[in-house]
Design a protein around this motif. Structure first.
Motif, mmCIF file in Angstrom:
data_model
loop_
_atom_site.group_PDB
_atom_site.id
_atom_site.type_symbol
_atom_site.label_atom_id
_atom_site.label_comp_id
_atom_site.label_asym_id
_atom_site.label_seq_id
_atom_site.Cartn_x
_atom_site.Cartn_y
_atom_site.Cartn_z
ATOM 1 N N SER A 16 0.829 -1.209 0.000
ATOM 2 C CA SER A 16 0.000 0.000 0.000
ATOM 3 C C SER A 16 0.864 1.259 0.000
ATOM 4 O O SER A 16 0.516 2.254 -0.630
ATOM 5 C CB SER A 16 -0.961 -0.005 1.188
ATOM 6 O OG SER A 16 -0.255 0.087 2.398
ATOM 7 N N ILE A 17 2.000 1.218 0.688
ATOM 8 C CA ILE A 17 2.912 2.365 0.687
ATOM 9 C C ILE A 17 3.481 2.586 -0.707
ATOM 10 O O ILE A 17 3.531 3.723 -1.200
ATOM 11 C CB ILE A 17 4.030 2.173 1.730
ATOM 12 C CG1 ILE A 17 3.462 2.284 3.141
ATOM 13 C CG2 ILE A 17 5.159 3.182 1.521
ATOM 14 C CD1 ILE A 17 4.449 1.927 4.233
ATOM 15 N N VAL A 19 2.184 1.663 -3.602
ATOM 16 C CA VAL A 19 1.117 2.132 -4.481
ATOM 17 C C VAL A 19 0.828 3.605 -4.228
ATOM 18 O O VAL A 19 0.627 4.391 -5.166
ATOM 19 C CB VAL A 19 -0.159 1.265 -4.312
ATOM 20 C CG1 VAL A 19 -1.356 1.905 -4.985
ATOM 21 C CG2 VAL A 19 0.077 -0.124 -4.849
ATOM 22 N N THR A 20 0.815 4.017 -2.966
ATOM 23 C CA THR A 20 0.587 5.429 -2.633
ATOM 24 C C THR A 20 1.674 6.302 -3.223
ATOM 25 O O THR A 20 1.383 7.367 -3.790
ATOM 26 C CB THR A 20 0.544 5.609 -1.102
ATOM 27 O OG1 THR A 20 -0.468 4.772 -0.559
ATOM 28 C CG2 THR A 20 0.272 7.049 -0.731
ATOM 29 N N TRP A 21 2.934 5.905 -3.144
ATOM 30 C CA TRP A 21 4.034 6.669 -3.722
ATOM 31 C C TRP A 21 3.905 6.767 -5.234
ATOM 32 O O TRP A 21 4.164 7.816 -5.816
ATOM 33 C CB TRP A 21 5.369 6.047 -3.352
ATOM 34 C CG TRP A 21 5.815 6.327 -1.938
ATOM 35 C CD1 TRP A 21 5.267 7.207 -1.057
ATOM 36 C CD2 TRP A 21 6.897 5.715 -1.272
ATOM 37 N NE1 TRP A 21 5.941 7.182 0.129
ATOM 38 C CE2 TRP A 21 6.959 6.269 0.032
ATOM 39 C CE3 TRP A 21 7.821 4.750 -1.615
ATOM 40 C CZ2 TRP A 21 7.906 5.890 0.958
ATOM 41 C CZ3 TRP A 21 8.776 4.381 -0.686
ATOM 42 C CH2 TRP A 21 8.816 4.941 0.592
ATOM 43 N N VAL A 23 1.137 6.581 -7.019
ATOM 44 C CA VAL A 23 0.019 7.479 -7.339
ATOM 45 C C VAL A 23 0.437 8.934 -7.154
ATOM 46 O O VAL A 23 0.133 9.790 -7.993
ATOM 47 C CB VAL A 23 -1.217 7.132 -6.474
ATOM 48 C CG1 VAL A 23 -2.277 8.208 -6.569
ATOM 49 C CG2 VAL A 23 -1.783 5.786 -6.876
ATOM 50 N N ARG A 24 1.134 9.238 -6.073
ATOM 51 C CA ARG A 24 1.594 10.605 -5.841
ATOM 52 C C ARG A 24 2.584 11.052 -6.911
ATOM 53 O O ARG A 24 2.551 12.199 -7.358
ATOM 54 C CB ARG A 24 2.242 10.723 -4.466
ATOM 55 C CG ARG A 24 1.243 10.723 -3.345
ATOM 56 C CD ARG A 24 1.925 10.948 -2.018
ATOM 57 N NE ARG A 24 0.962 10.935 -0.929
ATOM 58 C CZ ARG A 24 1.278 11.127 0.328
ATOM 59 N NH1 ARG A 24 2.535 11.323 0.674
ATOM 60 N NH2 ARG A 24 0.354 11.108 1.256
ATOM 61 N N ASN A 27 0.711 11.750 -10.117
ATOM 62 C CA ASN A 27 -0.026 12.995 -9.943
ATOM 63 C C ASN A 27 0.911 14.200 -10.077
ATOM 64 O O ASN A 27 0.583 15.172 -10.749
ATOM 65 C CB ASN A 27 -0.722 13.013 -8.580
ATOM 66 C CG ASN A 27 -1.599 14.222 -8.401
ATOM 67 O OD1 ASN A 27 -2.251 14.675 -9.328
ATOM 68 N ND2 ASN A 27 -1.614 14.758 -7.199
#
Length: 94
Positions: A16-17, A19-21, A23-24, A27
């Protein structure tokens, strides 16, 4: 062979970490600049499209080479800005 529940939990948290990175990063690198470009175009500002990594550097280097190849004459009525700052002159005139 059993997989420990703690190992599964750690794997899920790490995934999850990551994937979050990702996505950021997407973006920051693509989505926000394209939104800004769209907003500026809607306001009537024209310009070069957004390009990842190299951007306008190719065009800027061409403008600089052309400006350096031209000779500035010594009269007072010569516009020096296209020779000194070809990038800004091009952006303003465009």
């Amino acid at each position: 062979m059993e997989i420990a529940p703690g190992l599964i939990a750690v794997s899920v948290v790490l995934a999850s970490i990551v994937v979050t990175w990702i996505v950021r990063l997407v973006n920051w690198v693509w989505v926000r600049p394209k939104k800004l470009e769209k907003c500026l175009r809607e306001q009537g500002l024209k310009g070069n499209p957004y390009r990842i990594l190299h951007g306008d550097m190719e065009e800027y280097s061409t403008l600089t080479r052309q400006a350096k190849s031209q000779v500035i004459k010594g009269s007072d009525d010569v516009d020096v800005v296209p020779h000194v700052l070809p990038h800004l002159h091009h952006i303003i005139t465009k």
